[in-house]
Design a protein around this motif. Structure first.
Motif, short mmCIF file in Angstrom:
data_model
loop_
_atom_site.label_atom_id
_atom_site.label_comp_id
_atom_site.label_asym_id
_atom_site.label_seq_id
_atom_site.Cartn_x
_atom_site.Cartn_y
_atom_site.Cartn_z
N GLU A 491 0.85 -1.19 0.00
CA GLU A 491 0.00 0.00 0.00
C GLU A 491 0.88 1.24 0.00
O GLU A 491 2.06 1.17 0.38
CB GLU A 491 -0.90 0.03 1.25
N ILE A 492 0.31 2.35 -0.43
CA ILE A 492 0.98 3.65 -0.30
C ILE A 492 0.13 4.49 0.64
O ILE A 492 -1.06 4.68 0.41
CB ILE A 492 1.15 4.34 -1.66
N ALA A 493 0.73 4.96 1.71
CA ALA A 493 0.01 5.71 2.74
C ALA A 493 0.66 7.07 2.93
O ALA A 493 1.88 7.21 2.85
CB ALA A 493 -0.02 4.93 4.05
N ALA A 494 -0.18 8.08 3.20
CA ALA A 494 0.31 9.43 3.47
C ALA A 494 0.73 9.55 4.93
O ALA A 494 0.14 8.95 5.82
CB ALA A 494 -0.77 10.46 3.15
N ALA A 495 1.77 10.33 5.18
CA ALA A 495 2.27 10.57 6.54
C ALA A 495 2.80 11.99 6.61
O ALA A 495 3.02 12.65 5.59
CB ALA A 495 3.35 9.56 6.91
N GLU A 496 2.98 12.49 7.86
CA GLU A 496 3.45 13.86 8.06
C GLU A 496 4.86 14.06 7.51
O GLU A 496 5.19 15.14 7.00
CB GLU A 496 3.42 14.21 9.55
N ASP A 497 5.71 13.02 7.61
CA ASP A 497 7.09 13.15 7.13
C ASP A 497 7.27 12.60 5.72
O ASP A 497 8.37 12.25 5.32
CB ASP A 497 8.04 12.44 8.08
#
Length: 598
Positions: A491-497
């Motif tokens: 999966e590709i997930a968004a994160a703050e960094d």
């Protein structure tokens, strides 16, 4: 001549500020505090006497209502006779004569009334028609709240039929649901206040509720009004309200018998009328002080703030890793010493960081070698036993496949000297391991990979995923009656960094034990010596060192059963441009296959 910054600050401060500060302190204490204290003390004493007398009046009326309700025989007989009977009429006449006599006897008493469900008897010093209409409207509502007045407290009420709208009411229950009540008009209290305070020389008085809302304001006969309609009732000797020439010194006292407070406001300009020139001088001094202080700030900016700003800026750059930054020296002794010390410290940190980085690289290589040496002896012996059994059974094809898978498996283990490999290489190694295990558990084990081909070029440290698959088979595959399935998908997930490439490994086994799951989430070492769990701890540590907190491992149990492990890695640059498209197909297999050789 060089001077220390401490000497410069002390000399300039005392030379500029000391005379002004001493003058302002004397002015403020004399012109404000002393005058306020003396004036407020005088008015507070008078206000205490007035509020005390007001409470005494209400207490006397309370006694009168109690005697009328309990001791008066005629009032008691009213409840004994029918309303339309002659005896009731005669008794009512006697009661009416009594209260007509008494209403003018007690100070501030506006109205006395006797209320029951069938009749209202009252006597008042106000307008008869208005009072009759007011009692008809409010007496039932007041009687419904009579319990709030059992302790002798007067309740604040309002009605447009009462002059000034606001009034105090007190109710005493009698026999057979009969109530004896009294009303005090707030306007009558204001009349007493005007006699004592509103003489155009002192100030203005007013009555407030305990919430600070001014009452009966329309009845004021003077043009002067308090600065604000509502006033906070603070527990202080006095308070200052208003601004500029409209500033008032306000003294407030609350009544102990009713929910009201009496306030007196004295204009500040009248109290300070003997000090006008002194106050004007203060304004000019303040203007001069502003100018001098501005010049002083410019001096401080040049001698203190600029060097400090450079030092802080250097610390920020140093914390961001810009170790080549150096401070410029100044003519001030202290900041010259600080700049030289900072530059030396930055140089030492730069050298130390290079050494630590090299040490970390050596540690990572040593850990990789240690991981390569951690081959589970049980796995090795079981594999040899399987080959032996196939040889005894003369199943030469299985012996060939088993030997080929073992050769590929150990070849990978012995040759992973690179810092990173591709995801494709890691998956092939997992396939060899699973195929070897399938010979132990025929028709009972399956591993399904759901990762698009274009993602398999992503780089990751060697042996990042295989220990989790090994741990799943060893600890999760306990029910041998059902087929054990391991699924690996991406999966590709968004994160703050930054976006992450997430590799999810889940199975349909028994899942993590709650104690083990809790320790894994807290990052604690597990009290076990199996190579699979040792490999998990090794993976977590290597990811922490390699990506400096940019990668991690999450452990969970699937509500439907089985363990779930998520390995989060920084998203490679070549996949960033495909992020939107990849997210839309998460869970869809571009290339779904069973891992390993067929």
């Amino acid at each position: 001549m060089r001077r220390s910054i401490r000497t410069q600050l002390v000399i300039s401060f005392f030379a500029v500020m000391l005379p002004v500060v001493l003058f302002l302190i004397a002015n403020n204490w004399y012109a404000k505090n002393v005058v306020h204290d003396k004036v407020s003390e005088t008015y507070r004493n008078t206000l205490d006497i007035f509020v005390g007398q007001l409470d005494l009046y209400m207490e006397e009326i309370n006694d009168y209502l109690y005697k009328l309700a309990v001791l008066d025989a005629d009032v008691g007989l009213l409840a004994a006779f029918p309303v339309d009977s002659d005896n009731y009429v005669l008794t009512k006449v006697r009661v009416q004569n009594k209260i007509n006599r008494d209403v003018g006897f007690y100070n501030l008493l506006h109205t006395v009334f006797i209320y029951n469900e069938n009749d209202i008897i009252f006597s008042s010093s106000g307008n008869y028609g208005q009072v009759k209409q007011l009692l008809a409207q409010e007496a039932p509502r007041i009687a419904a709240q009579h319990r709030q007045m059992l302790d002798g407290t007067w309740m604040l009420w309002e009605n447009d039929l009462m002059p000034g709208r606001d009034f105090l009411v007190r109710l005493t229950p009698s026999e057979n649901n009969q109530y004896i009540g009294a009303i005090i008009s707030i306007s009558d209290i204001l009349d007493l206040l005007r006699i004592q305070w509103d003489d155009d020389k002192i100030g203005e008085s007013a009555v407030y509720s305990r919430e600070g809302v001014r009452m009966a304001d329309p009845l004021s006969f003077t043009d002067r009004t308090l600065p604000i309609a509502n006033l906070p009732l603070l527990d202080t000797p006095y308070q200052i309200v208003g601004q500029g020439e409209n500033r008032h010194l306000v003294m407030i006292r609350t009544s102990s018998m009713a929910d009201i407070a009496v306030a007196v406001a004295v204009p500040e300009k009248q109290m300070l009328q003997g000090l006008p020139y002194f106050q004007k001088a203060v304004y000019f001094i303040v203007l001069g002080l502003v100018f001098l202080f501005s010049m002083y700030l410019l001096f401080i900016q040049r001698t203190v703030f600029q060097p400090l700003h450079q030092l802080i800026n250097g610390m920020k750059k140093l914390s961001l890793g810009m170790l080549d930054f150096r401070l410029k020296t100044t003519n001030t002794v202290e900041f010259q010493f600080m700049a030289n010390t900072f530059n030396n410290m930055a140089e030492q940190i730069s050298n130390l960081r290079i050494g630590m980085y090299e040490e970390q690289l050596r540690a990572q290589k040593n850990e990789m070698k240690q991981l390569q040496a951690q081959i589970n002896p049980h796995f090795y012996m079981n594999s040899l036993n399987i080959i032996y059994n196939f040889a005894v059974l003369k199943d030469h094809d299985s012996v060939k496949k088993m030997a080929l898978h073992m050769a590929d498996y150990f070849r990978f283990i012995m040759r992973v000297n690179r810092e990173s490999i591709t995801l494709e290489e890691e998956l092939k190694h997992i396939g060899n391991y699973v195929e070897i295990q399938k010979f132990r558990f025929p028709e009972k084990l399956e591993c399904i990979v759901d990762i698009p081909e274009r993602w398999r070029t992503a780089a990751l440290p060697a042996l990042t995923l295989q220990p989790f698959v090994e741990n799943a088979i060893i600890h999760g595959f306990l029910n041998r009656r059902e087929k054990f399935i391991i699924r690996i998908h991406g999966e590709i997930a968004a994160a703050e960094d930054g976006d992450k490439l997430v590799i999810v490994i889940r199975d349909n086994g028994v899942g993590f034990h709650p104690d083990v799951l809790d320790r894994l989430r807290r990052g604690e070492e597990l009290p076990a010596s199996e190579s699979s769990r040792l490999g998990i701890a090794n993976v977590v540590q290597r990811l922490k060192l390699r990506y400096e907190g940019g990668a991690g491992v999450e452990f969970d149990n699937d509500p439907g059963g089985g363990a779930v492990v998520r390995v989060r890695l920084p998203l490679p640059a070549e996949l960033s441009t495909e992020r939107t498209a990849d997210i839309s197909v998460i869970g869809e297999a571009d290339d779904v296959q069973s891992v390993g050789r067929g």
